[in-house]
Motif scaffolding. Structure first.
Motif, PDB file in Angstrom:
ATOM      1  N   ASN A 286       0.941  -1.222   0.080  1.00 17.97           N
ATOM      2  CA  ASN A 286       0.009  -0.034   0.042  1.00 17.97           C
ATOM      3  C   ASN A 286       0.926   1.286  -0.147  1.00 17.97           C
ATOM      4  O   ASN A 286       0.527   2.158  -0.619  1.00 17.97           O
ATOM      5  CB  ASN A 286      -0.924  -0.017   1.261  1.00 17.97           C
ATOM      6  CG  ASN A 286      -2.208  -0.856   1.025  1.00 17.97           C
ATOM      7  OD1 ASN A 286      -2.485  -1.476  -0.129  1.00 17.97           O
ATOM      8  ND2 ASN A 286      -2.514  -1.375   2.153  1.00 17.97           N
ATOM      9  N   LYS A 287       1.835   0.994   0.767  1.00 17.47           N
ATOM     10  CA  LYS A 287       2.995   2.252   0.710  1.00 17.47           C
ATOM     11  C   LYS A 287       3.508   2.577  -0.773  1.00 17.47           C
ATOM     12  O   LYS A 287       3.666   3.833  -1.153  1.00 17.47           O
ATOM     13  CB  LYS A 287       3.948   2.013   1.841  1.00 17.47           C
ATOM     14  CG  LYS A 287       4.971   3.350   2.207  1.00 17.47           C
ATOM     15  CD  LYS A 287       6.015   2.891   3.214  1.00 17.47           C
ATOM     16  CE  LYS A 287       5.392   2.786   4.527  1.00 17.47           C
ATOM     17  NZ  LYS A 287       6.793   2.589   5.367  1.00 17.47           N
ATOM     18  N   ILE A 288       3.719   1.618  -1.265  1.00 21.58           N
ATOM     19  CA  ILE A 288       4.335   1.617  -2.639  1.00 21.58           C
ATOM     20  C   ILE A 288       3.224   2.376  -3.433  1.00 21.58           C
ATOM     21  O   ILE A 288       3.557   3.292  -4.465  1.00 21.58           O
ATOM     22  CB  ILE A 288       5.024   0.416  -3.158  1.00 21.58           C
ATOM     23  CG1 ILE A 288       6.080  -0.120  -2.282  1.00 21.58           C
ATOM     24  CG2 ILE A 288       5.339   0.486  -4.640  1.00 21.58           C
ATOM     25  CD1 ILE A 288       6.632  -1.430  -2.746  1.00 21.58           C
ATOM     26  N   LYS A 289       2.140   1.792  -3.671  1.00 25.20           N
ATOM     27  CA  LYS A 289       0.902   2.227  -4.482  1.00 25.20           C
ATOM     28  C   LYS A 289       0.628   3.927  -4.131  1.00 25.20           C
ATOM     29  O   LYS A 289       0.573   4.606  -5.016  1.00 25.20           O
ATOM     30  CB  LYS A 289      -0.266   1.335  -4.124  1.00 25.20           C
ATOM     31  CG  LYS A 289      -0.102   0.174  -4.593  1.00 25.20           C
ATOM     32  CD  LYS A 289      -1.547  -0.560  -4.339  1.00 25.20           C
ATOM     33  CE  LYS A 289      -1.218  -1.997  -4.849  1.00 25.20           C
ATOM     34  NZ  LYS A 289      -2.579  -2.881  -4.502  1.00 25.20           N
TER      35      LYS A 289
ATOM     36  N   ILE B 265       3.118   5.901  -5.631  1.00 26.30           N
ATOM     37  CA  ILE B 265       3.295   6.143  -7.239  1.00 26.30           C
ATOM     38  C   ILE B 265       2.005   6.929  -7.553  1.00 26.30           C
ATOM     39  O   ILE B 265       2.207   7.813  -8.170  1.00 26.30           O
ATOM     40  CB  ILE B 265       3.554   4.897  -7.665  1.00 26.30           C
ATOM     41  CG1 ILE B 265       4.471   3.984  -7.458  1.00 26.30           C
ATOM     42  CG2 ILE B 265       2.956   4.825  -8.987  1.00 26.30           C
ATOM     43  CD1 ILE B 265       4.617   2.631  -7.872  1.00 26.30           C
ATOM     44  N   PHE B 266       0.865   6.568  -6.893  1.00 28.37           N
ATOM     45  CA  PHE B 266      -0.538   7.076  -7.427  1.00 28.37           C
ATOM     46  C   PHE B 266      -0.700   8.550  -7.087  1.00 28.37           C
ATOM     47  O   PHE B 266      -1.297   9.343  -7.281  1.00 28.37           O
ATOM     48  CB  PHE B 266      -1.439   6.291  -7.097  1.00 28.37           C
ATOM     49  CG  PHE B 266      -1.734   4.885  -7.852  1.00 28.37           C
ATOM     50  CD1 PHE B 266      -1.597   4.755  -9.104  1.00 28.37           C
ATOM     51  CD2 PHE B 266      -1.513   3.948  -7.222  1.00 28.37           C
ATOM     52  CE1 PHE B 266      -1.761   3.910  -9.982  1.00 28.37           C
ATOM     53  CE2 PHE B 266      -1.543   2.495  -7.959  1.00 28.37           C
ATOM     54  CZ  PHE B 266      -1.775   2.814  -9.137  1.00 28.37           C
ATOM     55  N   TYR B 267       0.155   8.915  -6.059  1.00 25.17           N
ATOM     56  CA  TYR B 267      -0.108  10.373  -5.379  1.00 25.17           C
ATOM     57  C   TYR B 267       0.977  11.497  -5.623  1.00 25.17           C
ATOM     58  O   TYR B 267       0.917  12.403  -4.905  1.00 25.17           O
ATOM     59  CB  TYR B 267      -0.806  10.150  -3.943  1.00 25.17           C
ATOM     60  CG  TYR B 267      -2.076   9.388  -3.611  1.00 25.17           C
ATOM     61  CD1 TYR B 267      -3.267  10.291  -3.777  1.00 25.17           C
ATOM     62  CD2 TYR B 267      -2.280   8.342  -3.260  1.00 25.17           C
ATOM     63  CE1 TYR B 267      -4.351   9.320  -3.798  1.00 25.17           C
ATOM     64  CE2 TYR B 267      -3.107   7.487  -3.216  1.00 25.17           C
ATOM     65  CZ  TYR B 267      -4.334   8.004  -3.245  1.00 25.17           C
ATOM     66  OH  TYR B 267      -5.522   7.291  -3.200  1.00 25.17           O
ATOM     67  N   ASP B 268       1.909  10.916  -6.193  1.00 23.62           N
ATOM     68  CA  ASP B 268       2.909  11.939  -6.341  1.00 23.62           C
ATOM     69  C   ASP B 268       2.683  12.988  -7.538  1.00 23.62           C
ATOM     70  O   ASP B 268       2.491  12.584  -8.790  1.00 23.62           O
ATOM     71  CB  ASP B 268       4.253  10.985  -6.788  1.00 23.62           C
ATOM     72  CG  ASP B 268       5.542  12.018  -7.091  1.00 23.62           C
ATOM     73  OD1 ASP B 268       5.996  12.196  -6.072  1.00 23.62           O
ATOM     74  OD2 ASP B 268       5.797  12.394  -8.158  1.00 23.62           O
ATOM     75  N   PRO B 269       2.946  14.286  -7.487  1.00 27.22           N
ATOM     76  CA  PRO B 269       2.431  15.164  -8.426  1.00 27.22           C
ATOM     77  C   PRO B 269       3.650  15.333  -9.468  1.00 27.22           C
ATOM     78  O   PRO B 269       3.092  15.616 -10.693  1.00 27.22           O
ATOM     79  CB  PRO B 269       2.530  16.678  -7.561  1.00 27.22           C
ATOM     80  CG  PRO B 269       3.308  16.307  -6.281  1.00 27.22           C
ATOM     81  CD  PRO B 269       2.905  14.854  -5.915  1.00 27.22           C
TER      82      PRO B 269
ATOM     83  N   TYR C 277       9.948   4.921  -5.222  1.00 26.82           N
ATOM     84  CA  TYR C 277       9.586   4.390  -6.576  1.00 26.82           C
ATOM     85  C   TYR C 277       8.975   5.514  -7.631  1.00 26.82           C
ATOM     86  O   TYR C 277       9.165   5.339  -8.951  1.00 26.82           O
ATOM     87  CB  TYR C 277       8.636   3.232  -6.435  1.00 26.82           C
ATOM     88  CG  TYR C 277       9.117   1.961  -5.751  1.00 26.82           C
ATOM     89  CD1 TYR C 277       9.904   1.168  -6.544  1.00 26.82           C
ATOM     90  CD2 TYR C 277       8.893   1.865  -4.513  1.00 26.82           C
ATOM     91  CE1 TYR C 277      10.844   0.084  -5.773  1.00 26.82           C
ATOM     92  CE2 TYR C 277       9.578   0.779  -3.905  1.00 26.82           C
ATOM     93  CZ  TYR C 277      10.388  -0.044  -4.482  1.00 26.82           C
ATOM     94  OH  TYR C 277      10.937  -1.164  -3.858  1.00 26.82           O
ATOM     95  N   SER C 278       8.142   6.247  -7.405  1.00 26.54           N
ATOM     96  CA  SER C 278       7.614   7.459  -8.040  1.00 26.54           C
ATOM     97  C   SER C 278       8.797   8.247  -8.595  1.00 26.54           C
ATOM     98  O   SER C 278       8.632   8.624  -9.815  1.00 26.54           O
ATOM     99  CB  SER C 278       6.876   8.334  -7.453  1.00 26.54           C
ATOM    100  OG  SER C 278       7.350   9.147  -6.234  1.00 26.54           O
ATOM    101  N   LEU C 279       9.814   8.357  -8.008  1.00 19.37           N
ATOM    102  CA  LEU C 279      11.182   9.220  -8.303  1.00 19.37           C
ATOM    103  C   LEU C 279      11.613   8.424  -9.589  1.00 19.37           C
ATOM    104  O   LEU C 279      11.928   8.962 -10.668  1.00 19.37           O
ATOM    105  CB  LEU C 279      12.091   9.467  -7.286  1.00 19.37           C
ATOM    106  CG  LEU C 279      13.282  10.041  -7.951  1.00 19.37           C
ATOM    107  CD1 LEU C 279      13.128  11.317  -8.342  1.00 19.37           C
ATOM    108  CD2 LEU C 279      14.323  10.280  -6.686  1.00 19.37           C
TER     109      LEU C 279
END
Length: 365
Positions: free
Chosen positions: A2-5, A8-12, A240-242
């Motif tokens: 959930n932390k990974i999701k 990823i999904f909430y990174d502007p 991971y979003s980076l």
């Protein structure tokens, strides 16, 4: 998971990169070889290393040491900026940012210091310092190889950046509030030396991998295994979003570099040293200075002007240097409340420095 999701999904930043990438699909097709997987693996490994260091309280240990040898807030920021400037010459600006920004934020929380402006200084120091050596950043490695330069040929324009960096940092540090710090109430940090000793070996392996002495997958695998042993959350805490933002960024740059309109425009813009310099500095603001150097080098033999343009071009926008994006993401990760204030101060300071640097260097070329 959930932390990974959520990461990823909430990174502007990632959302903006995805939107730009979708728009780029209308003018060209991405290719897998556009992605610099070496950079992606290196970043993942370095982020894992910082999380391991944080888990073992090594970050707090060094933050306490810096506080103990400093008398004021300005002295702390000066030390961190000098470490960044000198360190980036040896270990690249990306590594300097990934290690020093979390360390400064740890100090800032302990002493209730400001985060946006000092981290801006650390980032500027990393960009300018890394420009002085051939291996400080990727564009210099590329330029040295592409133009088949001797060391003397490289260091001739690099000396200009060195002087500029010393002058700029000396001036900017004067704007840091000079308050006395209190080191009396620091809690004693006890390190588990049996777990800390392998970290030193790990750091050596990572540097050997980054500088291609050994295969990069070896330190990647060792870091992954040891990180999981130290604290299983280190794997889920990686940004991971980076990493996905960097993948998207590489794809965008690849599409632009193959676009005929971009290629045609560059053919008409690179006829004089000043045009090469200005193009290097300004194109870096849009596609970053590393791909900017690769793109422009195809159209000019003027190393001197191109080197100055793309290295000064690391100042300015958030994407002008990948180190800038890394700094923002580190602030976003370790000090969420400061992230947008950092972005404002960082952008204003960098644009002013970019314009000043362009004016000063245009008289030298």
């Amino acid at each position: 998971m959930n932390k990974i999701k959520n990461n990823i999904f909430y990174d502007p930043i990632l959302k903006i990169v995805i939107v730009i990438l979708i728009l780029m699909l209308f003018i060209g097709n991405p290719r897998m070889n556009d992605i610099n997987f070496t950079t992606i693996i290196s970043l993942f490994t370095m982020m894992m290393l910082v999380l391991i260091i944080k888990s073992l309280n090594i970050l707090k240990f060094f933050s306490n040491y810096i506080i103990n040898i400093s008398n004021s807030t300005r002295q702390i920021v000066s030390l961190m900026s000098i470490f960044s400037f000198l360190g980036s010459m040896l270990v690249t600006n990306d590594i300097a940012i990934i290690t020093l920004v979390p360390l400064y934020i740890e100090i800032a929380y302990t002493q209730k210091l400001s985060i946006p402006y000092p981290v801006t200084l650390i980032t500027i120091a990393a960009n300018l310092g890394s420009s002085v050596t051939p291996f400080g950043n990727p564009q210099n490695v590329f330029l040295l190889s592409y133009y088949h330069l001797s060391i003397n040929q490289f260091f001739s324009p690099a000396f200009i950046i060195l002087l500029l960096g010393i002058f700029v940092l000396g001036c900017l540090i004067l704007f840091v509030k000079n308050k006395k710090i209190n080191s009396d109430n620091l809690s004693k940090i006890n390190l588990d030396y049996k777990k800390c000793l392998p970290v030193i070996i790990l750091i050596i392996f990572i540097f050997m991998g980054i500088f291609e002495v050994i295969n990069l997958w070896i330190p990647f695998a060792i870091t992954l295994i040891y990180g999981n042993y130290i604290n299983r959350s280190t794997i889920t805490d990686v940004d991971y979003s980076l990493l996905l933002s960097f993948v998207g960024f590489f794809l965008i740059v690849g599409i632009l570099s193959r676009n005929q309109l971009v290629i045609s425009s560059l053919n008409h813009l690179l006829n004089t040293p000043h045009q090469v310099f200005f193009s290097g500095a300004l194109i870096s603001q849009i596609i970053s200075n590393v791909p900017g150097a690769v793109l422009i080098a195809k159209f000019t033999n003027d190393f001197y002007s191109l080197y100055l343009g793309v290295n000064i071009g690391g100042l300015g926008s958030l994407v002008a240097s990948l180190a800038n994006l890394l700094a923002f993401k580190q602030v976003q990760k370790y000090s969420t409340k400061s992230s947008w204030q950092f972005l404002k101060i960082f952008t204003l300071t960098n644009i002013m420095l970019l314009l000043l640097s362009i004016i000063l260097i245009s008289f030298i070329i």
